[in-house]
Write a protein that holds these residues in place. Sequence first.
Motif, PDB file in Angstrom:
ATOM      1  N   MET A 141       0.972  -1.203  -0.024  1.00 37.28           N
ATOM      2  CA  MET A 141       0.170  -0.138   0.110  1.00 37.28           C
ATOM      3  C   MET A 141       0.865   1.283   0.041  1.00 37.28           C
ATOM      4  SD  MET A 141      -3.031  -1.231  -0.121  1.00 37.28           S
ATOM      5  CE  MET A 141      -4.160   0.173   0.210  1.00 37.28           C
ATOM      6  N   ARG A 142       0.882   2.061  -1.111  1.00 37.80           N
ATOM      7  CA  ARG A 142       1.662   3.080  -1.291  1.00 37.80           C
ATOM      8  C   ARG A 142       0.911   4.356  -0.720  1.00 37.80           C
ATOM      9  NH1 ARG A 142       2.007   0.294  -5.552  1.00 37.80           N
ATOM     10  NH2 ARG A 142       0.782   1.538  -7.235  1.00 37.80           N
ATOM     11  N   VAL A 143       0.448   4.470   0.453  1.00 35.88           N
ATOM     12  CA  VAL A 143      -0.363   5.301   1.269  1.00 35.88           C
ATOM     13  C   VAL A 143       0.414   5.978   2.521  1.00 35.88           C
ATOM     14  CG1 VAL A 143      -2.518   4.680   0.145  1.00 35.88           C
ATOM     15  CG2 VAL A 143      -1.650   3.669   2.589  1.00 35.88           C
ATOM     16  N   GLU A 144       0.130   6.903   3.219  1.00 37.22           N
ATOM     17  CA  GLU A 144       0.480   7.452   4.355  1.00 37.22           C
ATOM     18  C   GLU A 144      -0.260   6.793   5.407  1.00 37.22           C
ATOM     19  OE1 GLU A 144       0.257  11.536   4.441  1.00 37.22           O
ATOM     20  OE2 GLU A 144       2.326  11.910   3.782  1.00 37.22           O
ATOM     21  N   VAL A 145       0.477   6.215   6.333  1.00 41.91           N
ATOM     22  CA  VAL A 145      -0.066   5.627   7.686  1.00 41.91           C
ATOM     23  C   VAL A 145      -0.566   6.818   8.475  1.00 41.91           C
ATOM     24  CG1 VAL A 145       0.098   4.393   9.660  1.00 41.91           C
ATOM     25  CG2 VAL A 145       1.172   3.456   7.628  1.00 41.91           C
ATOM     26  N   PRO A 146      -1.905   6.893   9.007  1.00 39.91           N
ATOM     27  CA  PRO A 146      -2.348   7.852   9.702  1.00 39.91           C
ATOM     28  C   PRO A 146      -1.247   8.386  10.829  1.00 39.91           C
ATOM     29  CG  PRO A 146      -4.095   6.509   9.616  1.00 39.91           C
ATOM     30  CD  PRO A 146      -2.822   5.817   8.973  1.00 39.91           C
ATOM     31  N   ALA A 147      -0.952   9.789  10.788  1.00 38.88           N
ATOM     32  CA  ALA A 147       0.131  10.401  11.531  1.00 38.88           C
ATOM     33  C   ALA A 147      -0.218   9.813  13.107  1.00 38.88           C
ATOM     34  CB  ALA A 147       0.146  11.900  11.517  1.00 38.88           C
ATOM     35  N   GLU A 148      -1.487   9.755  13.561  1.00 35.69           N
ATOM     36  CA  GLU A 148      -1.797   9.248  15.049  1.00 35.69           C
ATOM     37  C   GLU A 148      -1.094   7.980  15.478  1.00 35.69           C
ATOM     38  OE1 GLU A 148      -5.393   8.331  18.035  1.00 35.69           O
ATOM     39  OE2 GLU A 148      -5.782   9.165  16.176  1.00 35.69           O
ATOM     40  N   LEU A 149      -1.420   7.124  14.451  1.00 33.62           N
ATOM     41  CA  LEU A 149      -0.705   5.620  14.550  1.00 33.62           C
ATOM     42  C   LEU A 149       0.709   5.664  14.490  1.00 33.62           C
ATOM     43  CD1 LEU A 149      -2.954   3.100  12.792  1.00 33.62           C
ATOM     44  CD2 LEU A 149      -2.881   3.722  15.170  1.00 33.62           C
ATOM     45  N   THR A 150       1.397   6.542  13.548  1.00 32.75           N
ATOM     46  CA  THR A 150       2.821   6.545  13.438  1.00 32.75           C
ATOM     47  C   THR A 150       3.578   7.055  14.622  1.00 32.75           C
ATOM     48  OG1 THR A 150       2.603   6.666  11.026  1.00 32.75           O
ATOM     49  CG2 THR A 150       4.649   7.488  11.924  1.00 32.75           C
ATOM     50  N   LYS A 151       2.997   8.047  15.125  1.00 33.34           N
ATOM     51  CA  LYS A 151       3.247   8.549  16.416  1.00 33.34           C
ATOM     52  C   LYS A 151       3.479   7.624  17.586  1.00 33.34           C
ATOM     53  CE  LYS A 151       2.656  12.324  19.609  1.00 33.34           C
ATOM     54  NZ  LYS A 151       1.978  13.562  20.017  1.00 33.34           N
ATOM     55  N   GLU A 211       6.920   6.076  19.105  1.00 40.04           N
ATOM     56  CA  GLU A 211       7.123   6.586  20.585  1.00 40.04           C
ATOM     57  C   GLU A 211       7.580   5.375  21.483  1.00 40.04           C
ATOM     58  OE1 GLU A 211       3.803   8.748  21.913  1.00 40.04           O
ATOM     59  OE2 GLU A 211       4.654  10.768  21.244  1.00 40.04           O
ATOM     60  N   SER A 212       6.893   4.327  20.850  1.00 36.55           N
ATOM     61  CA  SER A 212       7.230   2.884  21.957  1.00 36.55           C
ATOM     62  C   SER A 212       8.390   1.984  21.016  1.00 36.55           C
ATOM     63  CB  SER A 212       5.953   2.097  21.698  1.00 36.55           C
ATOM     64  OG  SER A 212       5.808   1.562  20.253  1.00 36.55           O
ATOM     65  N   GLY A 213       8.816   2.682  19.963  1.00 37.33           N
ATOM     66  CA  GLY A 213      10.020   1.933  19.299  1.00 37.33           C
ATOM     67  C   GLY A 213      11.161   1.352  19.986  1.00 37.33           C
ATOM     68  N   SER A 214      11.687   2.590  20.750  1.00 33.71           N
ATOM     69  CA  SER A 214      12.723   2.146  21.391  1.00 33.71           C
ATOM     70  C   SER A 214      12.832   1.244  22.762  1.00 33.71           C
ATOM     71  CB  SER A 214      13.347   3.620  22.144  1.00 33.71           C
ATOM     72  OG  SER A 214      12.225   4.338  23.207  1.00 33.71           O
ATOM     73  N   GLY A 215      11.684   0.911  23.078  1.00 37.08           N
ATOM     74  CA  GLY A 215      11.352  -0.218  24.174  1.00 37.08           C
ATOM     75  C   GLY A 215      11.703  -1.426  23.629  1.00 37.08           C
ATOM     76  N   PRO A 216      11.661  -2.291  24.738  1.00 31.96           N
ATOM     77  CA  PRO A 216      12.024  -3.802  24.319  1.00 31.96           C
ATOM     78  C   PRO A 216      10.860  -4.486  23.769  1.00 31.96           C
ATOM     79  CG  PRO A 216      11.641  -3.636  27.000  1.00 31.96           C
ATOM     80  CD  PRO A 216      11.771  -2.106  26.151  1.00 31.96           C
TER      81      PRO A 216
END
Length: 245
Positions: free
Chosen positions: A88-98, A102-107
């Motif tokens: 899917m060549r679309v933008e993921v909603p900004a709310e979900l991306t955020k 934000e949780s990406g650095s956690g284990p």
Amino acid sequence: MSLPILLLRTIAGAAIAALLAPSVGVCADGQQPPGVAETTEVFGQLPGDLAGRWLIVNQIKLPSGERRSYPHLWEIRRGPQHVEVVLMRVEVPAELTKKVQESGSGPSPWTPAADDLHMLDEGWDQLPVTNADYAKIEHKLYGADAFTGELQADDETKNSKFALLTKETFSGAQPVKSTISVYGFRESGPSGATGSFVVTSIAAAPLPIPITLKGDFQTHRVGAPPPPPSMLQRMLDFFSGCRRG
């Protein structure tokens, strides 16, 4: 002669940025980008519950030990002969991306709530289309019974139930010339899957430079699975020599 370290860092940073934020631009007024050739080949036996809309969360393990996450979307459709993967060549909603970032650095990876998936499903067909610089996209799905020797040996795919290989080729207007992604699905069910992935991008430079990122991924079903083909459709497929995946 080796390239200056500053240039290498600049190229690597551009490639990582392209992966984490692949949207180059958004088509105005909801217009679709120019048609891109996208194909799927299937080898071996696959689970029967792949068709549907999927949210994928990739968690990259950087050499520094830091983790970074990014979301993207697939739609797997029932084709006339087998399932077909659509990037899917679309933008993921900004709310979900955020939330994902934000949780990406956690284990532990971020897990969407039911409301997140419902919101994504409701707006799926209205997501802004990206104007990425694609030339073509090629997918290959392998059941474990059809794994090549390389898939049997690679850390990301060995002992997996099935694997997806995707090659994205770009026309040259952005720093990344091509990207090859390999996903090994270790656990899979109707609502989602988990596994490991490796992404290798070839950056445009005086000499092509491969940049490889590895990590884990989770898929989450968005909305209800599509209904199976009707009896009439199955009969039409049978007499036309087609077999649906």
